[in-house]
Design an enzyme around this catalytic site. Sequence first.
Site, PDB file in Angstrom:
ATOM      1  N   HIS A 294       0.809  -1.224   0.000  1.00 49.97           N
ATOM      2  CA  HIS A 294       0.000   0.000   0.000  1.00 49.97           C
ATOM      3  C   HIS A 294       0.844   1.278   0.000  1.00 49.97           C
ATOM      4  O   HIS A 294       0.728   2.127  -0.881  1.00 49.97           O
ATOM      5  CB  HIS A 294      -0.895   0.040   1.254  1.00 49.97           C
ATOM      6  CG  HIS A 294      -1.662  -1.208   1.518  1.00 49.97           C
ATOM      7  ND1 HIS A 294      -2.735  -1.595   0.761  1.00 49.97           N
ATOM      8  CD2 HIS A 294      -1.536  -2.147   2.494  1.00 49.97           C
ATOM      9  CE1 HIS A 294      -3.242  -2.714   1.252  1.00 49.97           C
ATOM     10  NE2 HIS A 294      -2.530  -3.069   2.301  1.00 49.97           N
TER      11      HIS A 294
HETATM   12  O1  RIB Z   1      -4.922  -0.125   4.647  1.00 52.67           O
HETATM   13  C1  RIB Z   1      -3.543  -0.062   4.485  1.00 52.67           C
HETATM   14  C2  RIB Z   1      -2.947   1.073   5.260  1.00 52.67           C
HETATM   15  O2  RIB Z   1      -3.221   0.903   6.652  1.00 52.67           O
HETATM   16  C3  RIB Z   1      -1.455   1.204   5.163  1.00 52.67           C
HETATM   17  O3  RIB Z   1      -1.110   2.558   5.248  1.00 52.67           O
HETATM   18  C4  RIB Z   1      -0.979   0.457   6.380  1.00 52.67           C
HETATM   19  O4  RIB Z   1       0.303   0.863   6.785  1.00 52.67           O
HETATM   20  C5  RIB Z   1      -2.021   0.822   7.389  1.00 52.67           C
HETATM   21  O5  RIB Z   1      -1.711   2.067   7.947  1.00 52.67           O
END
Ligand code: RIB
Length: 310
Positions: free
Chosen positions: A238
């Site tokens: 992500h």
């Molecule tokens: O949903 C994914 C996100 O949530 C990413 O930023 C992960 O690090 C958590 O913060």
Amino acid sequence: MRIYVDCDPGIDDALALAYVTAQPDVELVGVGSVFGNNLVPTTTDNALRLLELYGRPDVPVARGAGRALAQPPRPALHVHGENGLGEVELPEPAAAPVELSAAETLVRSARSAPGEIDVLALGPLTNIALALSIEPDLPRLLRRVVVMGGAVRAPGNTAPLAEANVASDPEAADVVLGAGFDTTLVALDVTMRTVADGDWLDGLDRVAGRRAETTAAILRFYTDWYSGMFGVRKCAMHDPLAAAVLIDPTLVTDAVEVPVRVELRGEHTRGQTVADLRLNRDRTDGRPAVTLVGDVDGEAFFKRMTDALR
Ligand code: RIB
Ligand code: CA
């Protein structure tokens, strides 16, 4: 390019910091911490440790919000480990956080270089919302905001329809997405289709050097969790994907401009990001559009991610 990173490290946040710190043409002006994957004392400490690992102990770290505007924190220890970094113990940081809060630091940075700084937001959007309450002109003072968060045409991750960063502070996310920043949203729509597979992870394991070896070790805990969910060896990327999109928007191969709101009241839908994708939507209701990324050049991204760890 001048970038301020607001994050909750967090394993994929660690990869994003690795990515940003590896770019020769990027000036990392500061890092703000926020609760999220862990409580804020831990995410702050992790930000300091990671900046040392990635050779940038000089970058100021500002401690941010310890809780959301309207709900308590819910750390994701099962995904990121008790220490937020997959139980890999990085050395105690020599540096300490600056005195100002993350929200104050962001405002100060933006005022000092109007229109020049891009924000990479990788955790709950609490600090950005607090910064807006200090400086309502922030959308004009910052150049761009790239947010990793939300799930528009994809399922959520912490709830059927809600993604972790938005669900961790829905009120803040709704404020930020409606504030009029030049915003790009890197949601689960694209991050869950741009996942690291076994071949890429094996390739990373073959890269020598402390930067790559420590990052690969940190990534193992997270990969085990994701592999259990996917049923094969894979993990989502992500936060580094959002970093890559900010630094090179030409990686984006599909995007739409749409207003996005956050559901604040639903019993089963609180934290859902609701984009108005209608062709006949009301374009005069005042809600600004954001750029919702639909797809990216994943091959180029994964090559750059490996290069960033060399
Ligand atoms: O949903 C994914 C996100 O949530 C990413 O930023 C992960 O690090 C958590 O913060
Ligand atoms: Ca994060």
